[in-house]
Design a protein around this motif. Sequence first.
Motif, PDB file in Angstrom:
ATOM      1  N   THR A  63      -2.356 120.004  54.713  1.00 30.99           N
ATOM      2  CA  THR A  63      -2.519 119.259  55.960  1.00 30.99           C
ATOM      3  C   THR A  63      -3.807 119.663  56.665  1.00 30.99           C
ATOM      4  OG1 THR A  63      -0.115 119.084  56.231  1.00 30.99           O
ATOM      5  CG2 THR A  63      -1.478 118.736  58.187  1.00 30.99           C
ATOM      6  N   VAL A  64      -4.042 120.964  56.766  1.00 25.27           N
ATOM      7  CA  VAL A  64      -5.256 121.455  57.426  1.00 25.27           C
ATOM      8  C   VAL A  64      -6.509 121.099  56.619  1.00 25.27           C
ATOM      9  CG1 VAL A  64      -6.475 123.526  58.195  1.00 25.27           C
ATOM     10  CG2 VAL A  64      -4.014 123.322  58.562  1.00 25.27           C
ATOM     11  N   GLY A  65      -6.426 121.204  55.303  1.00 26.57           N
ATOM     12  CA  GLY A  65      -7.599 120.982  54.452  1.00 26.57           C
ATOM     13  C   GLY A  65      -7.750 119.572  53.934  1.00 26.57           C
ATOM     14  N   SER A  66      -7.023 118.608  54.512  1.00 20.75           N
ATOM     15  CA  SER A  66      -7.071 117.230  54.016  1.00 20.75           C
ATOM     16  C   SER A  66      -8.477 116.612  54.016  1.00 20.75           C
ATOM     17  CB  SER A  66      -6.103 116.353  54.814  1.00 20.75           C
ATOM     18  OG  SER A  66      -6.385 116.409  56.201  1.00 20.75           O
ATOM     19  N   PRO A  67      -9.348 116.874  55.020  1.00 20.35           N
ATOM     20  CA  PRO A  67     -10.698 116.287  54.957  1.00 20.35           C
ATOM     21  C   PRO A  67     -11.474 116.725  53.717  1.00 20.35           C
ATOM     22  CG  PRO A  67     -10.225 117.057  57.178  1.00 20.35           C
ATOM     23  CD  PRO A  67      -9.114 117.572  56.308  1.00 20.35           C
ATOM     24  N   LEU A  68     -11.361 117.994  53.341  1.00 14.72           N
ATOM     25  CA  LEU A  68     -12.048 118.485  52.156  1.00 14.72           C
ATOM     26  C   LEU A  68     -11.417 117.921  50.892  1.00 14.72           C
ATOM     27  CD1 LEU A  68     -14.119 120.333  50.803  1.00 14.72           C
ATOM     28  CD2 LEU A  68     -12.468 122.203  50.973  1.00 14.72           C
ATOM     29  N   LEU A  69     -10.096 117.830  50.865  1.00  8.72           N
ATOM     30  CA  LEU A  69      -9.406 117.311  49.692  1.00  8.72           C
ATOM     31  C   LEU A  69      -9.780 115.855  49.426  1.00  8.72           C
ATOM     32  CD1 LEU A  69      -5.889 118.862  50.350  1.00  8.72           C
ATOM     33  CD2 LEU A  69      -7.410 119.456  48.475  1.00  8.72           C
ATOM     34  N   VAL A  70      -9.869 115.061  50.479  1.00  5.36           N
ATOM     35  CA  VAL A  70     -10.198 113.643  50.320  1.00  5.36           C
ATOM     36  C   VAL A  70     -11.609 113.461  49.765  1.00  5.36           C
ATOM     37  CG1 VAL A  70     -10.612 111.503  51.617  1.00  5.36           C
ATOM     38  CG2 VAL A  70      -8.582 112.873  52.083  1.00  5.36           C
ATOM     39  N   SER A  71     -12.505 114.387  50.064  1.00  7.33           N
ATOM     40  CA  SER A  71     -13.877 114.266  49.573  1.00  7.33           C
ATOM     41  C   SER A  71     -13.992 114.540  48.077  1.00  7.33           C
ATOM     42  CB  SER A  71     -14.788 115.241  50.333  1.00  7.33           C
ATOM     43  OG  SER A  71     -14.481 116.589  49.995  1.00  7.33           O
ATOM     44  N   GLY A  72     -13.017 115.272  47.521  1.00  8.69           N
ATOM     45  CA  GLY A  72     -13.121 115.627  46.105  1.00  8.69           C
ATOM     46  C   GLY A  72     -12.051 115.043  45.216  1.00  8.69           C
ATOM     47  N   LEU A  73     -10.989 114.452  45.821  1.00  9.20           N
ATOM     48  CA  LEU A  73      -9.873 113.942  45.034  1.00  9.20           C
ATOM     49  C   LEU A  73      -9.428 112.584  45.551  1.00  9.20           C
ATOM     50  CD1 LEU A  73      -7.675 117.194  44.878  1.00  9.20           C
ATOM     51  CD2 LEU A  73      -9.030 116.252  43.004  1.00  9.20           C
ATOM     52  N   SER A  74      -8.915 111.762  44.639  1.00 13.23           N
ATOM     53  CA  SER A  74      -8.259 110.524  45.055  1.00 13.23           C
ATOM     54  C   SER A  74      -6.886 110.879  45.621  1.00 13.23           C
ATOM     55  CB  SER A  74      -8.121 109.585  43.858  1.00 13.23           C
ATOM     56  OG  SER A  74      -7.258 110.155  42.884  1.00 13.23           O
ATOM     57  N   LEU A  75      -6.207 109.883  46.201  1.00  6.58           N
ATOM     58  CA  LEU A  75      -4.892 110.159  46.778  1.00  6.58           C
ATOM     59  C   LEU A  75      -3.905 110.631  45.708  1.00  6.58           C
ATOM     60  CD1 LEU A  75      -4.495 107.222  49.338  1.00  6.58           C
ATOM     61  CD2 LEU A  75      -5.108 109.610  49.768  1.00  6.58           C
ATOM     62  N   SER A  76      -3.924 109.982  44.551  1.00  2.17           N
ATOM     63  CA  SER A  76      -3.050 110.434  43.467  1.00  2.17           C
ATOM     64  C   SER A  76      -3.484 111.797  42.956  1.00  2.17           C
ATOM     65  CB  SER A  76      -3.047 109.410  42.336  1.00  2.17           C
ATOM     66  OG  SER A  76      -4.366 109.157  41.863  1.00  2.17           O
ATOM     67  N   GLY A  77      -4.786 112.066  43.000  1.00  2.00           N
ATOM     68  CA  GLY A  77      -5.283 113.381  42.611  1.00  2.00           C
ATOM     69  C   GLY A  77      -4.814 114.463  43.563  1.00  2.00           C
ATOM     70  N   ILE A  78      -4.738 114.130  44.863  1.00  2.00           N
ATOM     71  CA  ILE A  78      -4.222 115.083  45.848  1.00  2.00           C
ATOM     72  C   ILE A  78      -2.761 115.392  45.564  1.00  2.00           C
ATOM     73  CG2 ILE A  78      -3.666 115.398  48.296  1.00  2.00           C
ATOM     74  CD1 ILE A  78      -6.179 113.830  48.972  1.00  2.00           C
ATOM     75  N   GLY A  79      -2.002 114.364  45.185  1.00  2.23           N
ATOM     76  CA  GLY A  79      -0.595 114.581  44.841  1.00  2.23           C
ATOM     77  C   GLY A  79      -0.451 115.536  43.665  1.00  2.23           C
ATOM     78  N   ALA A  80      -1.278 115.336  42.636  1.00  4.41           N
ATOM     79  CA  ALA A  80      -1.242 116.229  41.479  1.00  4.41           C
ATOM     80  C   ALA A  80      -1.678 117.636  41.861  1.00  4.41           C
ATOM     81  CB  ALA A  80      -2.144 115.681  40.364  1.00  4.41           C
ATOM     82  N   ALA A  81      -2.682 117.732  42.727  1.00  2.00           N
ATOM     83  CA  ALA A  81      -3.156 119.041  43.173  1.00  2.00           C
ATOM     84  C   ALA A  81      -2.096 119.760  43.998  1.00  2.00           C
ATOM     85  CB  ALA A  81      -4.441 118.881  43.991  1.00  2.00           C
ATOM     86  N   PHE A  82      -1.314 118.991  44.771  1.00  2.00           N
ATOM     87  CA  PHE A  82      -0.238 119.604  45.560  1.00  2.00           C
ATOM     88  C   PHE A  82       0.805 120.240  44.644  1.00  2.00           C
ATOM     89  CE2 PHE A  82       3.849 119.529  47.735  1.00  2.00           C
ATOM     90  CZ  PHE A  82       3.539 120.130  48.933  1.00  2.00           C
ATOM     91  N   LEU A  83       1.160 119.555  43.582  1.00  2.00           N
ATOM     92  CA  LEU A  83       2.117 120.121  42.623  1.00  2.00           C
ATOM     93  C   LEU A  83       1.539 121.376  41.964  1.00  2.00           C
ATOM     94  CD1 LEU A  83       3.426 116.846  40.924  1.00  2.00           C
ATOM     95  CD2 LEU A  83       4.524 118.203  42.718  1.00  2.00           C
ATOM     96  N   LEU A  84       0.251 121.313  41.607  1.00  2.00           N
ATOM     97  CA  LEU A  84      -0.415 122.478  41.022  1.00  2.00           C
ATOM     98  C   LEU A  84      -0.424 123.645  42.002  1.00  2.00           C
ATOM     99  CD1 LEU A  84      -2.289 124.046  39.067  1.00  2.00           C
ATOM    100  CD2 LEU A  84      -4.218 122.808  40.104  1.00  2.00           C
ATOM    101  N   GLY A  85      -0.753 123.364  43.268  1.00  2.00           N
ATOM    102  CA  GLY A  85      -0.805 124.425  44.263  1.00  2.00           C
ATOM    103  C   GLY A  85       0.557 125.060  44.502  1.00  2.00           C
ATOM    104  N   THR A  86       1.595 124.238  44.539  1.00  2.00           N
ATOM    105  CA  THR A  86       2.948 124.763  44.744  1.00  2.00           C
ATOM    106  C   THR A  86       3.371 125.650  43.584  1.00  2.00           C
ATOM    107  OG1 THR A  86       3.541 122.776  46.006  1.00  2.00           O
ATOM    108  CG2 THR A  86       5.354 124.140  45.171  1.00  2.00           C
ATOM    109  N   LEU A  87       3.097 125.190  42.367  1.00  3.83           N
ATOM    110  CA  LEU A  87       3.441 125.974  41.175  1.00  3.83           C
ATOM    111  C   LEU A  87       2.647 127.278  41.140  1.00  3.83           C
ATOM    112  CD1 LEU A  87       4.867 126.225  38.428  1.00  3.83           C
ATOM    113  CD2 LEU A  87       2.972 124.937  37.430  1.00  3.83           C
TER     114      LEU A  87
END
Length: 326
Positions: free
Chosen positions: A94-118
Amino acid sequence: MAFSSLSLPPLPLLFHHQKPNLPFLTSNFQTSFDYFPQLSTLNPKHHQKMSRTSSMKVQGSVNDLGIVERTIQLVQSSPPTWQSALLSNIIIFTVGSPLLVSGLSLSGIGAAFLLGTLTWRAFGSNGFLLVATYFVIGTAATKVKMAQKEAQGVAEKKKGRRGPGSVIGSSAAGCVCAFLSINGVGGEAFTHLWVLAFVASFCTKLSDTVSSEIGKAYGKTTYLVTNFKVVPRGTEGAVSAEGTIAGLLASVLLAFVGYVTGQINVPGAAICVIAAQIANIGESLIGASLQDKKGFSWLNNDVVNVINISLGSIFAVLMQKVIFQS
């Protein structure tokens, strides 16, 4: 005498005090107290209301403080839990969403969230920090001279915003290491090996990304590793001196992050850097000899990335075993 004829009331009646009956004055005093809360000490009704309001405010503050404390305690859970991993990623994403949007698509953010949680569940905040460092440096390298790369036709699609395929291709080996660590495969003796392989996989991928992007931006001479033939920038399997040096430094930096956060020791950091360079040479050989060739249409960038980072992890584990046995 004249005074003797006066009829005076008895003496007790002269000193008898009667309480004045002034209902109008009394009601006015009561009304004034009702209109001025500051006089509520003289008005029991207002005193009770203010006591209830104050207690509700204090109770609300205590509850808010309790929620914050519980949140901090959950995030700092050691060893990490699925609940702490999920909550931590929700806050960070949530805090880093501006940076995430610059480097990932929305579906890419979803995949990155799963990676980060794991990653958080398996290796805690230190493992997450390693992956975050990889993402920041890799994204920055991709953005370098983007206009020039686009003009030459060698830039990443969508301004470098990567989708889920790229996220999975870059983290597949790390995810496997995380699952092995969570389930305690191999017991205590293998715990450090899964951490080493995890760090090596991201050192390999960062080195590959930086060397490719810097090579496309600044490489003066690019050539194939199979026959050293000079080829245009961006050719599959091509390397340059500028890109190779940048990739080496990137792997050193990420291995240093792994060392500072206590995930690996100095020999482990050296192993990760060496394994990354060996794996990247292998990736260049595959790209130059097989990718885009007849019969290998399935060998796209994402598949090559999985092979590349898997080689980096495997080489690191093998080198560690050999050194340890020696």
